[in-house]
Write a protein that holds these residues in place. Structure first.
Motif, PDB file in Angstrom:
ATOM      1  N   TYR A  36       0.348  -0.246   2.922  1.00 28.44           N
ATOM      2  CA  TYR A  36       1.357  -0.465   1.891  1.00 28.44           C
ATOM      3  C   TYR A  36       1.393   0.761   0.985  1.00 28.44           C
ATOM      4  O   TYR A  36       0.456   1.545   0.952  1.00 28.44           O
ATOM      5  CB  TYR A  36       1.007  -1.680   1.029  1.00 28.44           C
ATOM      6  CG  TYR A  36       1.227  -3.027   1.664  1.00 28.44           C
ATOM      7  CD1 TYR A  36       0.294  -3.557   2.551  1.00 28.44           C
ATOM      8  CD2 TYR A  36       2.342  -3.788   1.343  1.00 28.44           C
ATOM      9  CE1 TYR A  36       0.486  -4.806   3.119  1.00 28.44           C
ATOM     10  CE2 TYR A  36       2.535  -5.053   1.905  1.00 28.44           C
ATOM     11  CZ  TYR A  36       1.600  -5.548   2.782  1.00 28.44           C
ATOM     12  OH  TYR A  36       1.785  -6.789   3.341  1.00 28.44           O
ATOM     13  N   ARG A  37       2.448   0.868   0.233  1.00 28.29           N
ATOM     14  CA  ARG A  37       2.502   1.894  -0.796  1.00 28.29           C
ATOM     15  C   ARG A  37       3.219   1.340  -2.019  1.00 28.29           C
ATOM     16  O   ARG A  37       4.053   0.431  -1.912  1.00 28.29           O
ATOM     17  CB  ARG A  37       3.202   3.165  -0.303  1.00 28.29           C
ATOM     18  CG  ARG A  37       4.687   3.022   0.000  1.00 28.29           C
ATOM     19  CD  ARG A  37       5.219   4.324   0.581  1.00 28.29           C
ATOM     20  NE  ARG A  37       6.643   4.229   0.902  1.00 28.29           N
ATOM     21  CZ  ARG A  37       7.321   5.183   1.531  1.00 28.29           C
ATOM     22  NH1 ARG A  37       6.709   6.312   1.899  1.00 28.29           N
ATOM     23  NH2 ARG A  37       8.607   5.025   1.791  1.00 28.29           N
ATOM     24  N   GLN A  38       2.861   1.913  -3.142  1.00 29.45           N
ATOM     25  CA  GLN A  38       3.479   1.516  -4.396  1.00 29.45           C
ATOM     26  C   GLN A  38       3.786   2.754  -5.204  1.00 29.45           C
ATOM     27  O   GLN A  38       2.878   3.466  -5.656  1.00 29.45           O
ATOM     28  CB  GLN A  38       2.580   0.567  -5.181  1.00 29.45           C
ATOM     29  CG  GLN A  38       3.239  -0.018  -6.410  1.00 29.45           C
ATOM     30  CD  GLN A  38       2.455  -1.185  -6.994  1.00 29.45           C
ATOM     31  OE1 GLN A  38       1.269  -1.358  -6.716  1.00 29.45           O
ATOM     32  NE2 GLN A  38       3.126  -2.003  -7.786  1.00 29.45           N
ATOM     33  N   GLN A  42       7.629   0.751  -9.113  1.00 30.46           N
ATOM     34  CA  GLN A  42       8.208   0.036  -7.973  1.00 30.46           C
ATOM     35  C   GLN A  42       7.247  -1.042  -7.485  1.00 30.46           C
ATOM     36  O   GLN A  42       6.057  -1.030  -7.790  1.00 30.46           O
ATOM     37  CB  GLN A  42       8.513   1.005  -6.836  1.00 30.46           C
ATOM     38  CG  GLN A  42       9.448   2.138  -7.202  1.00 30.46           C
ATOM     39  CD  GLN A  42      10.827   1.669  -7.549  1.00 30.46           C
ATOM     40  OE1 GLN A  42      11.379   0.786  -6.877  1.00 30.46           O
ATOM     41  NE2 GLN A  42      11.406   2.221  -8.612  1.00 30.46           N
ATOM     42  N   GLN A  43       7.787  -1.943  -6.708  1.00 32.15           N
ATOM     43  CA  GLN A  43       6.942  -2.955  -6.090  1.00 32.15           C
ATOM     44  C   GLN A  43       6.216  -2.373  -4.884  1.00 32.15           C
ATOM     45  O   GLN A  43       6.668  -1.392  -4.284  1.00 32.15           O
ATOM     46  CB  GLN A  43       7.803  -4.151  -5.648  1.00 32.15           C
ATOM     47  CG  GLN A  43       8.345  -4.981  -6.793  1.00 32.15           C
ATOM     48  CD  GLN A  43       9.026  -6.247  -6.314  1.00 32.15           C
ATOM     49  OE1 GLN A  43       9.529  -6.315  -5.206  1.00 32.15           O
ATOM     50  NE2 GLN A  43       9.019  -7.279  -7.152  1.00 32.15           N
ATOM     51  N   ARG A  44       5.104  -2.974  -4.577  1.00 28.57           N
ATOM     52  CA  ARG A  44       4.364  -2.555  -3.399  1.00 28.57           C
ATOM     53  C   ARG A  44       5.182  -2.907  -2.152  1.00 28.57           C
ATOM     54  O   ARG A  44       5.737  -4.000  -2.046  1.00 28.57           O
ATOM     55  CB  ARG A  44       3.001  -3.251  -3.360  1.00 28.57           C
ATOM     56  CG  ARG A  44       2.016  -2.682  -2.367  1.00 28.57           C
ATOM     57  CD  ARG A  44       0.640  -3.288  -2.542  1.00 28.57           C
ATOM     58  NE  ARG A  44       0.076  -2.951  -3.853  1.00 28.57           N
ATOM     59  CZ  ARG A  44      -1.179  -3.222  -4.201  1.00 28.57           C
ATOM     60  NH1 ARG A  44      -1.992  -3.835  -3.326  1.00 28.57           N
ATOM     61  NH2 ARG A  44      -1.622  -2.896  -5.389  1.00 28.57           N
ATOM     62  N   GLU A  45       5.247  -1.967  -1.220  1.00 28.56           N
ATOM     63  CA  GLU A  45       6.030  -2.197  -0.018  1.00 28.56           C
ATOM     64  C   GLU A  45       5.204  -1.895   1.221  1.00 28.56           C
ATOM     65  O   GLU A  45       4.363  -0.990   1.236  1.00 28.56           O
ATOM     66  CB  GLU A  45       7.299  -1.332  -0.014  1.00 28.56           C
ATOM     67  CG  GLU A  45       7.057   0.156   0.021  1.00 28.56           C
ATOM     68  CD  GLU A  45       8.325   0.967   0.239  1.00 28.56           C
ATOM     69  OE1 GLU A  45       9.378   0.381   0.516  1.00 28.56           O
ATOM     70  OE2 GLU A  45       8.241   2.210   0.157  1.00 28.56           O
ATOM     71  N   ALA A  90       3.389   7.995  -3.796  1.00 26.65           N
ATOM     72  CA  ALA A  90       2.975   6.625  -4.098  1.00 26.65           C
ATOM     73  C   ALA A  90       1.460   6.526  -3.962  1.00 26.65           C
ATOM     74  O   ALA A  90       0.816   7.440  -3.423  1.00 26.65           O
ATOM     75  CB  ALA A  90       3.634   5.634  -3.145  1.00 26.65           C
TER      76      ALA A  90
END
Length: 118
Positions: A36-38, A42-45, A90
């Motif tokens: 994941y990345r954040q 931003q929201q974590r995606e 991120a």
């Protein structure tokens, strides 16, 4: 289960980095290893996932630039990032999912920062 993510850093646009995620248990005990990345604000995606059977995939925004693979010798799942863009900046997290047994659950690493300069 503890996860150690490493490999982040500062890179210029177009450059490459390799992130590694090392679980405290054998990598083969992990059913799914997600990246994941954040980004700031931003929201974590979800970015990529590697399934124990060897199936791997990535989200469309990074396909063609990122790959994910398992290194059996090092007991890691790596995220190979090429042609990095500033929008890839991120904190990257690995997430291990174990679906059965005493260690069943979802575990997170501490994150590693990737900064891509333009």
């Amino acid at each position: 289960v503890q996860l150690q993510a490493s490999g982040g850093g500062l890179v210029q646009a177009g450059g490459s980095l390799r992130l590694s995620c090392a679980p405290s248990q054998s990598i083969f005990s992990v059913n799914v290893l997600n990246w994941y990345r954040q980004a700031p604000g931003q929201q974590r995606e979800l970015v990529a996932w590697f399934i124990k059977t060897g199936i791997a995939d990535l989200v469309d925004s990074v396909k063609g630039r990122f790959t994910t693979s398992r290194d059996a010798d090092k007991s890691t799942v790596d995220l190979h990032m090429n042609n990095l863009k500033p929008e890839d900046t991120a904190v990257y997290y690995c997430n291990a999912v174990i679906t059965a047994g005493e260690l069943r659950g979802s575990y997170w690493g501490q994150g590693t920062l990737v900064t891509v300069s333009s």
